[in-house]
Design a protein around this motif. Structure first.
Motif, PDB file in Angstrom:
ATOM      1  N   ALA A  42      22.727   8.517  41.441  1.00 18.73           N
ATOM      2  CA  ALA A  42      22.714   9.849  42.053  1.00 18.73           C
ATOM      3  C   ALA A  42      23.283   9.809  43.466  1.00 18.73           C
ATOM      4  N   SER A  43      23.043   8.717  44.180  1.00 15.58           N
ATOM      5  CA  SER A  43      23.611   8.602  45.532  1.00 15.58           C
ATOM      6  C   SER A  43      25.131   8.502  45.483  1.00 15.58           C
ATOM      7  N   ARG A  44      25.667   8.115  44.326  1.00 16.49           N
ATOM      8  CA  ARG A  44      27.113   8.039  44.101  1.00 16.49           C
ATOM      9  C   ARG A  44      27.634   9.305  43.421  1.00 16.49           C
ATOM     10  N   ASN A  45      26.779  10.338  43.426  1.00 15.29           N
ATOM     11  CA  ASN A  45      27.115  11.641  42.852  1.00 15.29           C
ATOM     12  C   ASN A  45      27.294  11.593  41.332  1.00 15.29           C
ATOM     13  N   ARG A  46      26.565  10.703  40.689  1.00 14.70           N
ATOM     14  CA  ARG A  46      26.553  10.614  39.222  1.00 14.70           C
ATOM     15  C   ARG A  46      25.153  10.969  38.753  1.00 14.70           C
ATOM     16  N   PHE A  47      25.056  12.054  38.050  1.00 20.99           N
ATOM     17  CA  PHE A  47      23.761  12.560  37.608  1.00 20.99           C
ATOM     18  C   PHE A  47      23.682  12.529  36.090  1.00 20.99           C
ATOM     19  N   TYR A  48      22.536  12.098  35.579  1.00 13.00           N
ATOM     20  CA  TYR A  48      22.316  11.958  34.140  1.00 13.00           C
ATOM     21  C   TYR A  48      20.993  12.621  33.762  1.00 13.00           C
ATOM     22  N   PRO A  49      21.002  13.950  33.594  1.00 13.34           N
ATOM     23  CA  PRO A  49      19.761  14.689  33.325  1.00 13.34           C
ATOM     24  C   PRO A  49      18.976  14.175  32.118  1.00 13.34           C
ATOM     25  N   LYS A  50      19.635  13.766  31.056  1.00 19.37           N
ATOM     26  CA  LYS A  50      18.916  13.269  29.877  1.00 19.37           C
ATOM     27  C   LYS A  50      18.172  11.963  30.203  1.00 19.37           C
ATOM     28  N   TRP A  51      18.750  11.140  31.055  1.00 24.51           N
ATOM     29  CA  TRP A  51      18.085   9.898  31.462  1.00 24.51           C
ATOM     30  C   TRP A  51      16.867  10.200  32.326  1.00 24.51           C
ATOM     31  N   TYR A  52      16.991  11.240  33.172  1.00 20.26           N
ATOM     32  CA  TYR A  52      15.849  11.631  34.005  1.00 20.26           C
ATOM     33  C   TYR A  52      14.700  12.113  33.120  1.00 20.26           C
ATOM     34  N   ILE A  53      15.021  12.961  32.144  1.00 20.47           N
ATOM     35  CA  ILE A  53      13.990  13.482  31.242  1.00 20.47           C
ATOM     36  C   ILE A  53      13.327  12.337  30.476  1.00 20.47           C
ATOM     37  N   ALA A  54      14.130  11.402  29.981  1.00 21.15           N
ATOM     38  CA  ALA A  54      13.573  10.258  29.247  1.00 21.15           C
ATOM     39  C   ALA A  54      12.614   9.474  30.130  1.00 21.15           C
ATOM     40  N   GLY A  55      13.026   9.169  31.349  1.00 21.09           N
ATOM     41  CA  GLY A  55      12.163   8.437  32.282  1.00 21.09           C
ATOM     42  C   GLY A  55      10.902   9.215  32.608  1.00 21.09           C
ATOM     43  N   ILE A  56      11.053  10.497  32.878  1.00 19.16           N
ATOM     44  CA  ILE A  56       9.893  11.326  33.211  1.00 19.16           C
ATOM     45  C   ILE A  56       8.892  11.345  32.060  1.00 19.16           C
ATOM     46  N   LEU A  57       9.381  11.509  30.839  1.00 17.46           N
ATOM     47  CA  LEU A  57       8.480  11.566  29.680  1.00 17.46           C
ATOM     48  C   LEU A  57       7.743  10.240  29.467  1.00 17.46           C
ATOM     49  N   VAL A  58       8.463   9.131  29.573  1.00 18.59           N
ATOM     50  CA  VAL A  58       7.826   7.819  29.403  1.00 18.59           C
ATOM     51  C   VAL A  58       6.821   7.573  30.523  1.00 18.59           C
ATOM     52  N   TYR A  59       7.215   7.844  31.757  1.00 17.82           N
ATOM     53  CA  TYR A  59       6.322   7.620  32.891  1.00 17.82           C
ATOM     54  C   TYR A  59       5.103   8.538  32.826  1.00 17.82           C
ATOM     55  N   LEU A  60       5.312   9.777  32.400  1.00 19.02           N
ATOM     56  CA  LEU A  60       4.207  10.721  32.300  1.00 19.02           C
ATOM     57  C   LEU A  60       3.217  10.285  31.217  1.00 19.02           C
ATOM     58  N   ALA A  61       3.723   9.828  30.080  1.00 10.21           N
ATOM     59  CA  ALA A  61       2.841   9.337  29.014  1.00 10.21           C
ATOM     60  C   ALA A  61       2.030   8.135  29.505  1.00 10.21           C
ATOM     61  N   TYR A  62       2.683   7.234  30.208  1.00  9.21           N
ATOM     62  CA  TYR A  62       1.993   6.052  30.726  1.00  9.21           C
ATOM     63  C   TYR A  62       0.985   6.452  31.815  1.00  9.21           C
ATOM     64  N   ALA A  63       1.330   7.446  32.629  1.00  8.86           N
ATOM     65  CA  ALA A  63       0.407   7.919  33.668  1.00  8.86           C
ATOM     66  C   ALA A  63      -0.838   8.541  33.042  1.00  8.86           C
ATOM     67  N   ILE A  64      -0.667   9.289  31.963  1.00 11.41           N
ATOM     68  CA  ILE A  64      -1.821   9.871  31.275  1.00 11.41           C
ATOM     69  C   ILE A  64      -2.714   8.761  30.737  1.00 11.41           C
ATOM     70  N   TYR A  65      -2.087   7.742  30.167  1.00  5.01           N
ATOM     71  CA  TYR A  65      -2.857   6.578  29.700  1.00  5.01           C
ATOM     72  C   TYR A  65      -3.620   5.938  30.861  1.00  5.01           C
ATOM     73  N   LYS A  66      -2.944   5.739  31.990  1.00  5.35           N
ATOM     74  CA  LYS A  66      -3.577   5.116  33.165  1.00  5.35           C
ATOM     75  C   LYS A  66      -4.711   5.982  33.712  1.00  5.35           C
ATOM     76  N   PHE A  67      -4.594   7.287  33.553  1.00  9.39           N
ATOM     77  CA  PHE A  67      -5.625   8.186  34.054  1.00  9.39           C
ATOM     78  C   PHE A  67      -6.916   8.029  33.254  1.00  9.39           C
TER      79      PHE A  67
END
Length: 124
Positions: A42-67
């Motif tokens: 992103a700092s190189r002006n390359r944005f990948y929205p599908k990759w962001y969504i994938a990361g957010i979903l995986v991290y959110l699922a893991y965060a719910i587990y950690k909670f």
């Protein structure tokens, strides 16, 4: 936005490096390095929205587990009276380690969400 992503990238690389002595670096190094890579791109002006969504979903699922996990954030808050997380850097109590990991996931989610919404705005 470029400076913010460079800061996030450096921060996530540092976080990944600090996982070297962690009991489960094989989980946390890839988590932080994935976020670092996307912020660097992103700092190189390359944005990948599908990759962001994938990361957010995986991290959110893991965060719910950690909670809700035994010795997770819920236990830290209810059974241990939200004990100080920064008292010592060595987490000798499992609920402190789990809670710190939970907040680390939310830092990653925040960085990816910022880039996702910025990329969407930029394309509009």
């Amino acid at each position: 936005m470029k400076i913010l992503n460079v800061v996030f990238c450096l921060m996530f690389v540092l976080f990944a490096g600090l996982q070297y002595n962690d009991p489960d670096p094989y989980i946390w190094m890839p988590i932080y390095l994935y976020s670092a890579l996307l912020c660097w791109l992103a700092s190189r002006n390359r944005f990948y929205p599908k990759w962001y969504i994938a990361g957010i979903l995986v991290y959110l699922a893991y965060a719910i587990y950690k909670f809700f996990d035994q010795n997770g954030v819920e236990d830290w808050f209810t059974k241990h009276n939200a004990e100080n997380l920064a008292e010592t850097m060595k987490a000798t109590k499992p609920w402190i380690e789990e809670t710190r990991e939970f907040f680390g996931l939310f830092i990653c989610i925040g960085a990816l969400a910022i880039n996702y919404f910025y990329a969407k705005k930029k394309r509009a």
